[in-house]
Design a protein around this motif. Structure first.
Motif, PDB file in Angstrom:
ATOM      1  N   LEU A  24      92.612  61.567  26.266  1.00 46.84           N
ATOM      2  CA  LEU A  24      93.000  62.870  25.728  1.00 46.84           C
ATOM      3  C   LEU A  24      94.071  62.733  24.643  1.00 46.84           C
ATOM      4  O   LEU A  24      94.038  63.456  23.639  1.00 46.84           O
ATOM      5  CB  LEU A  24      93.496  63.790  26.847  1.00 46.84           C
ATOM      6  CG  LEU A  24      92.439  64.249  27.850  1.00 46.84           C
ATOM      7  CD1 LEU A  24      93.068  65.125  28.928  1.00 46.84           C
ATOM      8  CD2 LEU A  24      91.302  65.013  27.158  1.00 46.84           C
ATOM      9  N   GLY A  49      92.220  61.596  21.598  1.00 44.79           N
ATOM     10  CA  GLY A  49      91.389  62.707  21.120  1.00 44.79           C
ATOM     11  C   GLY A  49      92.219  63.801  20.469  1.00 44.79           C
ATOM     12  O   GLY A  49      91.882  64.307  19.395  1.00 44.79           O
ATOM     13  N   MET A  50      93.338  64.161  21.112  1.00 44.19           N
ATOM     14  CA  MET A  50      94.166  65.239  20.570  1.00 44.19           C
ATOM     15  C   MET A  50      94.859  64.828  19.277  1.00 44.19           C
ATOM     16  O   MET A  50      95.098  65.666  18.403  1.00 44.19           O
ATOM     17  CB  MET A  50      95.170  65.721  21.622  1.00 44.19           C
ATOM     18  CG  MET A  50      94.486  66.456  22.769  1.00 44.19           C
ATOM     19  SD  MET A  50      95.615  67.156  23.990  1.00 44.19           S
ATOM     20  CE  MET A  50      95.485  68.908  23.602  1.00 44.19           C
ATOM     21  N   LEU A  96      93.445  62.913  17.089  1.00 49.39           N
ATOM     22  CA  LEU A  96      92.374  63.078  16.092  1.00 49.39           C
ATOM     23  C   LEU A  96      92.178  64.551  15.728  1.00 49.39           C
ATOM     24  O   LEU A  96      91.931  64.894  14.580  1.00 49.39           O
ATOM     25  CB  LEU A  96      91.058  62.504  16.613  1.00 49.39           C
ATOM     26  CG  LEU A  96      90.824  61.015  16.397  1.00 49.39           C
ATOM     27  CD1 LEU A  96      89.432  60.626  16.871  1.00 49.39           C
ATOM     28  CD2 LEU A  96      90.971  60.652  14.920  1.00 49.39           C
ATOM     29  N   TRP A  97      92.296  65.447  16.748  1.00 48.41           N
ATOM     30  CA  TRP A  97      92.227  66.895  16.467  1.00 48.41           C
ATOM     31  C   TRP A  97      93.342  67.300  15.505  1.00 48.41           C
ATOM     32  O   TRP A  97      93.165  68.172  14.659  1.00 48.41           O
ATOM     33  CB  TRP A  97      92.380  67.726  17.746  1.00 48.41           C
ATOM     34  CG  TRP A  97      91.109  68.003  18.491  1.00 48.41           C
ATOM     35  CD1 TRP A  97      90.856  67.692  19.792  1.00 48.41           C
ATOM     36  CD2 TRP A  97      89.928  68.667  18.007  1.00 48.41           C
ATOM     37  NE1 TRP A  97      89.591  68.118  20.140  1.00 48.41           N
ATOM     38  CE2 TRP A  97      89.008  68.714  19.065  1.00 48.41           C
ATOM     39  CE3 TRP A  97      89.565  69.207  16.781  1.00 48.41           C
ATOM     40  CZ2 TRP A  97      87.743  69.282  18.941  1.00 48.41           C
ATOM     41  CZ3 TRP A  97      88.309  69.778  16.636  1.00 48.41           C
ATOM     42  CH2 TRP A  97      87.417  69.808  17.716  1.00 48.41           C
ATOM     43  N   VAL A 145      94.655  65.397  13.162  1.00 41.04           N
ATOM     44  CA  VAL A 145      94.210  64.983  11.822  1.00 41.04           C
ATOM     45  C   VAL A 145      93.213  66.009  11.269  1.00 41.04           C
ATOM     46  O   VAL A 145      93.308  66.448  10.115  1.00 41.04           O
ATOM     47  CB  VAL A 145      93.543  63.579  11.873  1.00 41.04           C
ATOM     48  CG1 VAL A 145      92.965  63.201  10.520  1.00 41.04           C
ATOM     49  CG2 VAL A 145      94.546  62.538  12.345  1.00 41.04           C
ATOM     50  N   TYR A 146      92.277  66.408  12.152  1.00 41.24           N
ATOM     51  CA  TYR A 146      91.258  67.398  11.769  1.00 41.24           C
ATOM     52  C   TYR A 146      91.912  68.711  11.337  1.00 41.24           C
ATOM     53  O   TYR A 146      91.551  69.300  10.314  1.00 41.24           O
ATOM     54  CB  TYR A 146      90.341  67.624  12.974  1.00 41.24           C
ATOM     55  CG  TYR A 146      89.207  68.603  12.751  1.00 41.24           C
ATOM     56  CD1 TYR A 146      88.063  68.237  12.050  1.00 41.24           C
ATOM     57  CD2 TYR A 146      89.265  69.893  13.287  1.00 41.24           C
ATOM     58  CE1 TYR A 146      87.017  69.130  11.875  1.00 41.24           C
ATOM     59  CE2 TYR A 146      88.218  70.781  13.117  1.00 41.24           C
ATOM     60  CZ  TYR A 146      87.095  70.395  12.409  1.00 41.24           C
ATOM     61  OH  TYR A 146      86.049  71.279  12.242  1.00 41.24           O
ATOM     62  N   LEU A 152      93.523  68.305   7.962  1.00 41.95           N
ATOM     63  CA  LEU A 152      92.510  68.280   6.891  1.00 41.95           C
ATOM     64  C   LEU A 152      91.989  69.688   6.606  1.00 41.95           C
ATOM     65  O   LEU A 152      91.751  70.048   5.454  1.00 41.95           O
ATOM     66  CB  LEU A 152      91.335  67.372   7.286  1.00 41.95           C
ATOM     67  CG  LEU A 152      91.600  65.869   7.270  1.00 41.95           C
ATOM     68  CD1 LEU A 152      90.415  65.099   7.858  1.00 41.95           C
ATOM     69  CD2 LEU A 152      91.864  65.386   5.846  1.00 41.95           C
ATOM     70  N   ILE A 204      95.064  74.672  15.306  1.00 45.52           N
ATOM     71  CA  ILE A 204      94.671  73.332  15.779  1.00 45.52           C
ATOM     72  C   ILE A 204      95.845  72.359  15.674  1.00 45.52           C
ATOM     73  O   ILE A 204      96.092  71.560  16.580  1.00 45.52           O
ATOM     74  CB  ILE A 204      93.450  72.825  14.976  1.00 45.52           C
ATOM     75  CG1 ILE A 204      92.260  73.768  15.215  1.00 45.52           C
ATOM     76  CG2 ILE A 204      93.088  71.398  15.369  1.00 45.52           C
ATOM     77  CD1 ILE A 204      91.018  73.378  14.448  1.00 45.52           C
ATOM     78  N   ALA A 206      98.620  73.204  18.470  1.00 45.93           N
ATOM     79  CA  ALA A 206      98.148  72.901  19.821  1.00 45.93           C
ATOM     80  C   ALA A 206      98.159  71.403  20.092  1.00 45.93           C
ATOM     81  O   ALA A 206      98.518  70.963  21.179  1.00 45.93           O
ATOM     82  CB  ALA A 206      96.739  73.439  20.017  1.00 45.93           C
TER      83      ALA A 206
END
Lengths: 91, 91
Positions: free
Chosen positions: B41, B44-45, B47-48, B50-51, B54, B60, B63
Motif C-alpha cells: 500500500l 501503491g499510494m 504512485l497515486w 505521482v499520478y 501529473l 489525490i 490523500a
C-alpha cells in the motif's frame, strides 16, 4: 503515461489487501487488525469509485471496485473469527 | 462537487489507517497484520501521489501523502514489535 502509472498504482492499492485476506485465512485470526480500518477504507474506496465515475477515470474506477470488495471481505472475516472465538470461550 | 467527494474519499482512505496505528500502539502487537499489506500500500499510494501530481488533482495528492506516511509507520511498528518479541523470547 499517466494512465499507466494510475493503473499500476490502482493495482497495488487494491491487491495490497490480498495478503491480509490470505494471512487471515491461514491463521483464522484477525485480533490485531483494527475493525475500523477496513470499515473506513471500504466507505472511502466506494466514494473514490463515485469520484472516478464522475471524472470518467478508468484507473480510479478499477482500483476502487476491487479495493472496496477486499475491505468488505476483511470486515466479514474479522467478524466471523471473533464470533467463533466467542462461541469457543462460551462452550 | 467532484472535488468535495474526492476530498472526503481521500480523507477516509488516508485516515482509515489511523485506527490500526492507535490499536498497535495500545496493544504493542501487530502479529495478525500482514507485513505485505502496508508495504504494497505504501508503494501503491506513493504512485497515486505521482499520478495526482501529473494530473494536478489536489484530492489525490492530499490523500496519498498522508496514506503513504501512515503505511510506512505501520510497517515500522510491525518490525519494531516483532523484534522486541524476538528479543524477549531469546532472553
Amino acid at each position: 503515461m499517466e494512465t499507466i502509472i494510475g493503473l499500476v498504482a490502482g493495482a497495488l492499492t487494491s491487491f495490497g489487501f490480498v495478503p491480509q485476506i490470505v494471512k487471515g485465512l491461514k491463521t483464522k485470526k484477525m485480533e490485531d487488525v483494527s475493525y475500523y480500518m477496513p470499515v473506513i477504507l471500504a466507505v472511502g474506496m466506494s466514494l473514490w469509485l463515485v469520484y472516478g465515475l464522475l471524472r470518467r477515470d478508468i484507473a480510479i474506477i478499477a482500483a476502487n471496485i476491487f479495493g472496496t470488495a477486499c475491505n468488505i471481505v476483511i470486515v466479514a472475516m474479522k467478524r466471523m473469527y471473533e464470533r467463533n472465538r466467542d462461541i469457543k470461550n462460551y462452550i
